[in-house]
Design a protein around this motif. Sequence first.
Motif, short mmCIF file in Angstrom:
data_model
loop_
_atom_site.label_atom_id
_atom_site.label_comp_id
_atom_site.label_asym_id
_atom_site.label_seq_id
_atom_site.Cartn_x
_atom_site.Cartn_y
_atom_site.Cartn_z
N ASN A 8 1.24 7.54 6.96
CA ASN A 8 -0.18 7.15 6.89
C ASN A 8 -1.11 8.16 7.54
O ASN A 8 -2.26 8.31 7.14
CB ASN A 8 -0.36 5.78 7.54
N GLY A 36 0.31 2.80 -2.36
CA GLY A 36 -1.01 2.31 -2.02
C GLY A 36 -1.55 2.88 -0.73
O GLY A 36 -2.70 2.61 -0.35
N ASN A 37 -0.76 3.70 -0.03
CA ASN A 37 -1.20 4.24 1.27
C ASN A 37 -2.42 5.15 1.14
O ASN A 37 -3.32 5.12 1.98
CB ASN A 37 -0.06 5.01 1.93
N ARG A 40 -5.52 3.08 0.37
CA ARG A 40 -5.98 2.41 1.59
C ARG A 40 -6.73 3.38 2.49
O ARG A 40 -7.78 3.03 3.07
CB ARG A 40 -4.78 1.81 2.35
N ALA A 64 3.20 -3.30 -3.75
CA ALA A 64 2.20 -3.04 -2.70
C ALA A 64 2.42 -3.87 -1.44
O ALA A 64 2.27 -3.35 -0.32
CB ALA A 64 0.79 -3.26 -3.26
N ASN A 69 0.04 -3.18 1.58
CA ASN A 69 -1.13 -2.69 0.86
C ASN A 69 -1.62 -3.64 -0.23
O ASN A 69 -2.37 -3.23 -1.11
CB ASN A 69 -0.84 -1.31 0.26
N VAL A 72 -5.38 -3.87 -0.68
CA VAL A 72 -6.07 -2.83 -1.44
C VAL A 72 -6.42 -3.34 -2.83
O VAL A 72 -7.53 -3.13 -3.34
CB VAL A 72 -5.19 -1.56 -1.56
#
Length: 208
Positions: A8, A36-37, A40, A64, A69, A72
């Motif tokens: 992240n 999805g990182n 985000r 996700a 996530n 998101v």
Amino acid sequence: NGRAIMGNVAYAARAANLQKLVPDAQQALLVGFGTGNFARSLLRRRWLTHLDIVEIDAWQARAAPLFQNDAVLTDPQVHLTIDDGMHLLGTTTRTWDLIALDAWGPEACPLLYTTDLHARAMAHLSERGVFWAKLSQLQPDAERALIDAARCTWPHAWLTPAPDVGLAGSRSPPALAPGSVALPPADASCRPHTHLHPVRVRLAEHAR
């Protein structure tokens, strides 16, 4: 499948760098949802008003929650489309201030690094918008072809600085960050990577 997933902190740094590159961006398109990182991290910058995401694999979005996530995809600023990125850019009427390509990389998704993709992205970018695509460490012939695909299509193309090297393009002259490398304009030496003339895109030996 043996692939590593970026942490992240690296995604947060990438999002911050893109905000510096396009500080006035409001509408953005992210090609590739993945874990999805990155999406985000873009949302946490609180500079975009809307984020479109196109992901070819519906199971990526379903996974996700495994990466914390799921929020998101329920964010009112986000709209997810399950489709091929090349197809979406060939059929949409939308325009974005930032188009970011965060698929697996050119060795896995070579068609997303062709002149065809660059031309479609440019057609849907605002006048002062920026296109950015992450770039793996490739063998010299593959790297040259991908760089040619960018510089032979965009009026302005450049490599964003390490450690998160990427290919970038725009119609308007960019404000380059320190460490960026401006690419030469299109010329007779262009041998770009295209849909009709594909190149075998291979990772550099030390990057495997």
